[in-house]
Design an enzyme around this catalytic site. Structure first.
Site, short mmCIF file in Angstrom:
data_model
loop_
_atom_site.label_atom_id
_atom_site.label_comp_id
_atom_site.label_asym_id
_atom_site.label_seq_id
_atom_site.Cartn_x
_atom_site.Cartn_y
_atom_site.Cartn_z
CG HIS A 47 -10.47 -6.91 7.95
ND1 HIS A 47 -9.19 -6.78 8.41
CD2 HIS A 47 -10.38 -7.65 6.81
CE1 HIS A 47 -8.36 -7.43 7.59
NE2 HIS A 47 -9.06 -7.96 6.61
CD GLU A 75 -1.71 -2.39 1.51
OE1 GLU A 75 -0.54 -2.60 1.90
OE2 GLU A 75 -2.56 -3.28 1.41
C1 LIG Z 1 -2.44 -4.31 4.56
C2 LIG Z 1 -3.37 -5.27 3.93
N1 LIG Z 1 -3.58 -5.21 2.61
C3 LIG Z 1 -4.42 -6.05 2.01
C4 LIG Z 1 -5.08 -6.99 2.72
C5 LIG Z 1 -6.03 -7.95 2.05
N2 LIG Z 1 -5.50 -9.29 2.14
C6 LIG Z 1 -5.91 -10.17 3.05
S1 LIG Z 1 -5.07 -11.61 2.99
C7 LIG Z 1 -4.17 -11.07 1.68
C8 LIG Z 1 -3.19 -11.92 0.99
C9 LIG Z 1 -2.25 -12.48 1.89
O1 LIG Z 1 -1.48 -13.40 1.19
P1 LIG Z 1 -0.39 -14.18 1.96
O2 LIG Z 1 0.35 -13.23 2.85
O3 LIG Z 1 0.39 -14.94 0.98
O4 LIG Z 1 -1.21 -15.14 2.92
P2 LIG Z 1 -2.19 -16.32 2.50
O5 LIG Z 1 -3.56 -15.76 2.46
O6 LIG Z 1 -1.74 -16.87 1.22
O7 LIG Z 1 -2.06 -17.30 3.63
C10 LIG Z 1 -4.54 -9.78 1.33
C11 LIG Z 1 -3.94 -9.04 0.23
C12 LIG Z 1 -4.87 -7.01 4.11
N3 LIG Z 1 -5.50 -7.89 4.89
N4 LIG Z 1 -4.00 -6.16 4.68
#
Ligand SMILES: Cc1ncc(C[n+]2csc(CCOP(=O)(O)OP(=O)(O)O)c2C)c(N)n1
Ligand SMILES: [Mg+2]
Lengths: 329, 329
Positions: free
Chosen positions: A133, A64
C-alpha cells in the site's frame, strides 16, 4: 481574455478537469473503485455523480483487470474513459490490459485503432501502510513503449495534465500522490491544458541541476531554498512528464550548471533516475560535467511498516540537502 | 446432533478463541483513536465465529492464508496475542518484525503462512500451498480466507478451476459481511449466490450462518474430511457482519469516516453477535456456568494485558536494519 485564477486544492483541480471535460465531451467517462465515495478518492470525484449520473460515473466491484480492460475497450470503441485505481498497487492486476493491449494497440494494428484511455493511479504511501500500500511504480509504466506517463506536482499541472491526458489520442498513465491532495495552488477557472512531455524550471540556479517529479518537487524546492542561503544556487526542474522526458530542458540546465542530482520517489534500480542519468551521460554533455551524476531514489527495498523504518526509507528535504552538500564537498 | 460430539474441552477452546479475538480487537480501539497505532487496522469484531470455527477444524500442520482483515485468522490458528499487538505497534518483536503491520501478519510455525491486503491476492497462493501438500502427499489442507469483495477478482475463478481440476485440498472460505469498503454487496454482484460460484467448476459450495460458531465448525470439519479424502476443494460462504467500520475504529455510533451502513441493519446484526449467541447456547445447555465464562475472560484479559506490557517493552526496528529481510541470506 484571461480567466479568473484562484487557489484550489490539488484534488479539486483534478475534479475541475473532470467537470469541464465531461461537460464539453460526451465521450468522457470515469470508471473505477470509489468514484461515488467521497472518502475513497479524496475530493477528486466531488459532485460528478450528481451532475453526470451513474452512466458516466461508474463505481465498480473490485475487479481491476476487467474494469481496466473495459475502459481500454471502450476507448478502442471511441470513448475517452478515465479508469481510476485509488492506489496504484491495485493496478498490478491490470497490467495486461494496460501493457499488452492498450500500449501496443495502435502499433500492432498498424495505426488502424487506438486506445485513448487515461489510466489514473494514485500513489498512497506512508502511514505505516507497508509493502502493498505504498508503491510508486511510474518507472514500470515509463518502460513500456506506447504509454505516456505524467506526474503533476501542483494544482495547476494536476488540472492541465489531466485535460491533456484525456484529450490525448494515446493511452496516458496519470499518476498523482495522495500527499499532494490537500495542497493549494493557483488554478485558472477556464479549461486549459499543460503539454505532455514538457518539464518546467521551478527555480533557476547556476551551481547544480536538481531534477524531480511529483511530490518530491516540493521537498526539492524546500531544499533548494535552504541551500541558497548556504551559497549553493540550485536549479530545480519539475519533469511533470516521466515519459516522454523533456530532454531539451534537462540538457540546457545541465549545460549551465555542470552538475546533476536526480531525486526520485521510485526505486533506484532501473528507475526514472537511472533513465535521466543515462540520457545525460550519453549526450555530448558528459564533457561539461564537473562531477559525476548522482541519484537520490528509494533504496531497493519494499516499503516497511514501522515508523522508524519509514523515516529512514522515504526521501525528504533534509536528505536532499545532505546529498547536495556531499556533492560539493 | 453434531454439537453433541464436541467435548467440553473443545467447546471451551473455541469459546476462548472467540473471546481472544474480540478482546484483542477491542483493546486496539483507544490506540487507533489516539493514533498511537498508525498502520491501517481492519478489525474483525463480529466475525470471530468464522475464524474460530474453521481453525478449530484443522491443526497447526494445516495451513491458512488471510487478507487485510486477518487478526482473527491469525489468533484462531494459534498466533500469539503479543506477537500480533507488537506488530500492529510496529515493534521489532512483532510477528513480522515490524516490517508488515496489521495487514501482513503471519506465523508459519502454526500454519498461518501469511496475509495480504491486495484483495484476493492470497487465494492463488493458498491453492499453491494445497498443490504442494498434494505433491508431497502430506495430507494437509489449506484454508483460503477472503471476503465477499474478493469474489470480484478474476484470480478467484482461475483458482477455483485449477484447484478442482487437480483435486487440491483447499477450502475457499469466503466471509460475506455484505460489504466491500463503501459498496454493499448488491452494488458489487449481479447475483447473490457466492456459495454457488464453485459449482460450475465442480466444487461443492455451502452457505452457512457465519455467526453460529458450531455451524461453522461442523461445515469446516466436513470440508476438511472431504479434502483429506482426496475429493478436492470445497467452497464455504459464511454470512456474517463486522461490528465496526471498514478500517479503523469506526462503529457508526461515532459516525466518522468509513461506515456507511444503515443503522437499523447494524442494530439487527448486533443482536446476532456470535459470542453472545455461543454464550447463550453454552448456558442453556448447561455446558458452562457463569463462572466458566468469567474464568476464561480473566485468562484472556491477562494475556492481552501481558501483550501490551510486552509491546511497550519492545523496541522499534533499528533504522540501520531497513534492508534486513529483502533477501534471505
Ligand atoms: C486489488 C485491490 N483492490 C482494491 C483494494 C481496496 N480494498 C481494500 S479492502 C477492500 C474491500 C474488501 O472487501 P471484502 O473482500 O469483502 O473484505 P472486508 O473488508 O469486507 O472484510 C477493497 C476494495 C485492495 N486492497 N486491493
Ligand atoms: Mg466484505
Amino acid at each position: 481574455m484571461s480567466s479568473k485564477v484562484r487557489k484550489l486544492q490539488y484534488s479539486l483541480a483534478i475534479n475541475e478537469a473532470f467537470h469541464q471535460m465531461m461537460a464539453c465531451d460526451k465521450s468522457v467517462f470515469l470508471i473505477g473503485q470509489g468514484v461515488k465515495s467521497p472518502w475513497y478518492v479524496g475530493k477528486t470525484a466531488l459532485g460528478l455523480l450528481k451532475k453526470f449520473g451513474p452512466e458516466r460515473i461508474i463505481d465498480t466491484p473490485v475487479s481491476e483487470n476487467a474494469i481496466t480492460g473495459a475502459a481500454v475497450g471502450a476507448a478502442i470503441a471511441g470513448m475517452r474513459p478515465i479508469v481510476v485505481h485509488p492506489r496504484m498497487d491495485f493496478m498490478m492486476y491490470a497490467m495486461d490490459p494496460i501493457i499488452n493491449e492498450a500500449a501496443n494497440w495502435h502499433y500492432m494494428n498498424g495505426g488502424r485503432g487506438t486506445a485513448p484511455v487515461v489510466i489514473w493511479g494514485v500513489i498512497n504511501r506512508g502511514g505505516e501502510q507497508g509493502a502493498q500500500h505504498s508503491q510508486s511504480m511510474h518507472a514500470l509504466f515509463a518502460h513500456i513503449p506506447g504509454l505516456k506517463v505524467v506526474m503533476p506536482s501542483n494544482s495547476y499541472d494536476a488540472k492541465g495534465l489531466m485535460v491533456s491526458a484525456i484529450k490525448d489520442d494515446n493511452p496516458v498513465v496519470y499518476i498523482d500522490d495522495r500527499w499532494l491532495y490537500n495542497i493549494e495552488g493557483e488554478v485558472p477557472e477556464e479549461l486549459y491544458s499543460v503539454p505532455i512531455g514538457k518539464g518546467i524550471i521551478r527555480k533557476s540556479g547556476k551551481d547544480i541541476t536538481l531534477v524531480s517529479v511529483s511530490y518530491l518537487v516540493l521537498e526539492t524546492l524546500k531544499a533548494a531554498e535552504i541551500l541558497e542561503k548556504e551559497g549553493i544556487k540550485a536549479e530545480v526542474i519539475d519533469l511533470r512528464s516521466v515519459k516522454p522526458i523533456d530532454k531539451d530542458m534537462l540538457e540546457k540546465s545541465v549545460k549551465k550548471t555542470g552538475r546533476l542530482l536526480i531525486i526520485d520517489g521510485g526505486w533506484k534500480t532501473c528507475g526514472l533516475a537511472a533513465e535521466i542519468s543515462a540520457t545525460i551521460a550519453e549526450s555530448a554533455l558528459f564533457k561539461d560535467l564537473k562531477s559525476p551524476i548522482y541519484r537520490l531514489a528509494l533504496p531497493d527495498i519494499p516499503a516497511p511498516s514501522s515508523c522508524t523504518l519509514e523515516k529512514e526509507y522515504y526521501i525528504d528535504c533534509n536528505k536532499i540537502i545532505n546529498k547536495v552538500k556531499k556533492i560539493f564537498e | 446432533m453434531m454439537e453433541k460430539k464436541i467435548s467440553k474441552i473443545e467447546l471451551k477452546k473455541i469459546y476462548k478463541t472467540m473471546l481472544r479475538i474480540r478482546i484483542c480487537e477491542e483493546s486496539l480501539v483507544p490506540y487507533i483513536l489516539n493514533s498511537e497505532i498508525k498502520c491501517p487496522v481492519h478489525l474483525c469484531s463480529g466475525q470471530e465465529a468464522v475464524a474460530a470455527g474453521v481453525c478449530a477444524a484443522i491443526t497447526s500442520k494445516d495451513n491458512i492464508f488471510g487478507n487485510h482483515r486477518s487478526h482473527g485468522h491469525f489468533l484462531a490458528q494459534g498466533g500469539k496475542i503479543k506477537d500480533l499487538i507488537a506488530e500492529i505497534f510496529g515493534k521489532e518483536s512483532g510477528c513480522s518484525r515490524g516490517r508488515g503491520g496489521s495487514m501482513h501478519i503471519c506465523d508459519p510455525s502454526v500454519g498461518m503462512l501469511g496475509s495480504a491486503p491486495i484483495v484476493a491476492g492470497t487465494i492463488s497462493l493458498a491453492v499453491g500451498c494445497a498443490l504442494a501438500s498434494k505433491i508431497r502427499k502430506t495430507n494437509n489442507v489449506t484454508i483460503s480466507f477472503f471476503g465477499d469483495g474478493a469474489t470480484g477478482e478474476g484470480v478467484l475463478y482461475e483458482s477455483l478451476n485449477f484447484a478442482s481440476l487437480k483435486k487440491l485440498p483447499v477450502i475457499f472460505a469466503c466471509e460475506n459481511n455484505l460489504y466491500s469498503t463503501h459498496l454493499s454487496i448488491k452494488e458489487c454482484r449481479a447475483r447473490n449466490n457466492i456459495f454457488e460460484i464453485g459449482k460450475h467448476f465442480g466444487i461443492p459450495g455451502f452457505r452457512i450462518d457465519g455467526n453460529d460458531v458450531l455451524k461453522v465448525y461442523a461445515a469446516a470439519k466436513k470440508a476438511v474430511n472431504f479434502c483429506k479424502n482426496g475429493q478436492g476443494p470445497v467452497f464455504l460462504e459464511f454470512m456474517t457482519y463486522r461490528l465496526r467500520g471498514h478500517v479503523g475504529a469506526d462503529d457508526n455510533v461515532q459516525g466518522v469516516h468509513t461506515d456507511i451502513r444503515p443503522l437499523n441493519e447494524i442494530k439487527k446484526w448486533k443482536k446476532k453477535d456470535p459470542i453472545k449467541k455461543f454464550e447463550r447456547y453454552l448456558l442453556e445447555n448447561n455446558i458452562f456456568k457463569k463462572i466458566d465464562f468469567e474464568m476464561i475472560e480473566n485468562e484472556v484479559i491477562t494475556e492481552v494485558n501481558d501483550a501490551y506490557i510486552f509491546t511497550r517493552e519492545s523496541s522499534f526496528p533499528k533504522a540501520s536494519e531497513l534492508n534486513k529481510y529483502v533477501f534471505k541470506s
